[in-house]
Write an enzyme that holds these catalytic residues in place. Structure first.
Site, PDB file in Angstrom:
ATOM      1  N   GLY A 308      -1.714  -5.840   8.685  1.00 21.05           N
ATOM      2  CA  GLY A 308      -0.987  -5.921   7.426  1.00 21.05           C
ATOM      3  C   GLY A 308      -1.896  -5.571   6.273  1.00 21.05           C
ATOM      4  O   GLY A 308      -2.775  -4.716   6.400  1.00 21.05           O
ATOM      5  N   GLU A 309      -1.692  -6.192   5.138  1.00 19.88           N
ATOM      6  CA  GLU A 309      -2.421  -6.003   3.882  1.00 19.88           C
ATOM      7  C   GLU A 309      -2.590  -4.530   3.493  1.00 19.88           C
ATOM      8  O   GLU A 309      -3.534  -4.150   2.816  1.00 19.88           O
ATOM      9  CB  GLU A 309      -3.769  -6.729   3.887  1.00 19.88           C
ATOM     10  CG  GLU A 309      -4.809  -6.285   4.871  1.00 19.88           C
ATOM     11  CD  GLU A 309      -6.061  -7.189   4.890  1.00 19.88           C
ATOM     12  OE1 GLU A 309      -7.180  -6.633   4.925  1.00 19.88           O
ATOM     13  OE2 GLU A 309      -5.919  -8.423   4.866  1.00 19.88           O
ATOM     14  N   GLY A 310      -1.641  -3.688   3.920  1.00 19.57           N
ATOM     15  CA  GLY A 310      -1.637  -2.283   3.525  1.00 19.57           C
ATOM     16  C   GLY A 310      -2.667  -1.432   4.229  1.00 19.57           C
ATOM     17  O   GLY A 310      -2.864  -0.266   3.858  1.00 19.57           O
TER      18      GLY A 310
END
Length: 353
Positions: A308-310
């Site tokens: 996650g987290e881009g």
């Protein structure tokens, strides 16, 4: 800036904005393809990079395209369903990770620095969890639209390429519930391991998704209602950012399993809503590949990521940046004094994109 919705009829305003989405600039894409045929390389030799340059031009509405101010936006939210024991990590990690982002200590910080990407984190009331979706709605409709509006405003003026990502303990459970509501099937087929839950934790995730679907049964025909009832603030904000980017002609790279849930909700409202979007990667979480296939999105990368987290979107945006640079900065055959391909007659061969 993009027009933002009012409070009067929230979902009606969102649908009205979706109805005004611009289409691609085919002339700009054609201009890029024409220039591509003159560059010092065999036709088609840069493969998908050539498509990316034309795609960027089509959605920016200009040729050549640019990627001078790429931006990665990470939206952070907190989920009431985390109290059901669906994550291997406590909700306190939400605030701790925001501090880690601010200190430059997360993986996404390193990726953005390596590729020269702008990075912003948006704290969506991280210390105030949304409602537990197993017993009630995550948000009211009004709160959902207000959060979408916040996400719309997060698209910075002048940004010419956007990557959207998220952070929030419990949000893979929320994403699985959204997919199950949109696409049906056994809830367990959409649930993944998230942060690395054990068998008991996995069973709790499945049970939470099943309980949420049962509780909200009869209210999930509208994708925007699904967003409010089963989503989270980061889901709503990402959906708003994706929509605002379309209205401002900013191409978007979507991250993984959770970010795609926000995109899937927009797609369920209007299948055209993701035409300006790329799938940055296929996640190892849940059945992300099946979701991308339903959305008609071909992932740029397959690296087994599930952070996650881009992170995956940022890596992909780096590739898009390279594609744009190649198109803009490569010399033509004439500029470089390099002989182009010739046929048996000695005349240049036709080039096909």
């Amino acid at each position: 800036m993009a027009e933002t919705p009012t409070d009067a009829a929230p979902f009606d305003d969102i649908r009205r904005l979706i109805a005004t989405m611009p289409g691609p600039d085919e002339a700009a894409a054609a201009e890029v393809s024409a220039r591509d045929s003159l560059l010092t390389k065999p036709a088609g030799s840069l493969g998908r990079l050539e498509f990316l340059a034309a795609w960027m031009a089509a959605w920016q509405g200009k040729a050549p395209p640019s990627l001078d101010r790429p931006l990665v936006c990470v939206f952070a939210g907190s989920h009431g369903v985390a109290a059901q024991g669906v994550s291997a990590y406590p909700s306190a990690v939400n605030r701790q990770m925001l501090d880690n982002f601010a200190a430059g200590g997360a993986a996404i910080n390193q990726i953005c620095a390596a590729y020269g990407l702008g990075f912003k984190v948006f704290d969506l009331a991280i210390d105030m969890p949304t409602g537990d979706i197993t017993t009630g709605p995550a948000m009211t409709e009004k709160a959902c639209v207000a959060t979408m509006a916040f996400g719309m405003e997060a698209v910075a003026a002048g940004t010419d390429g956007l990557a959207v990502g998220e952070m929030g303990i419990g949000n893979t459970t929320v994403a699985a519930a959204i997919y199950a509501a949109l696409y049906g099937g056994e809830p367990a087929s959409w649930v993944g391991r998230g942060t690395g839950v054990d068998e008991a934790g996995f069973a709790r995730k499945v049970a939470a998704v099943e309980a949420a679907l049962a509780h909200h049964q009869g209210h999930l025909d509208d994708p925007l209602a699904v967003m409010a009832r089963l989503g989270g603030r980061e889901i709503a904000a990402m959906a708003g950012a994706i929509l605002a980017a379309r209205l401002q002609r900013v191409p978007v790279v979507i991250d993984g399993y959770v970010s795609t849930a926000a995109a899937a909700l927009l797609h369920a409202v209007d299948p055209r809503a993701l035409d300006h979007c790329l799938a940055g990667h296929v996640s190892a979480e849940g059945d992300h590949a099946a979701v991308l296939e339903r959305l008609g999105l071909r992932p740029l990368l397959d690296l087994g990521l599930r952070l996650g987290e881009g992170s995956g979107a940022a890596l992909a945006l780096g590739i898009v940046k390279a594609a744009v640079a190649c198109h803009r900065e490569m010399a033509t055959f004439a500029q470089a004094g390099v002989s182009g391909p010739v046929g048996s007659s000695g005349s240049p061969l036709p080039r096909h994109h």
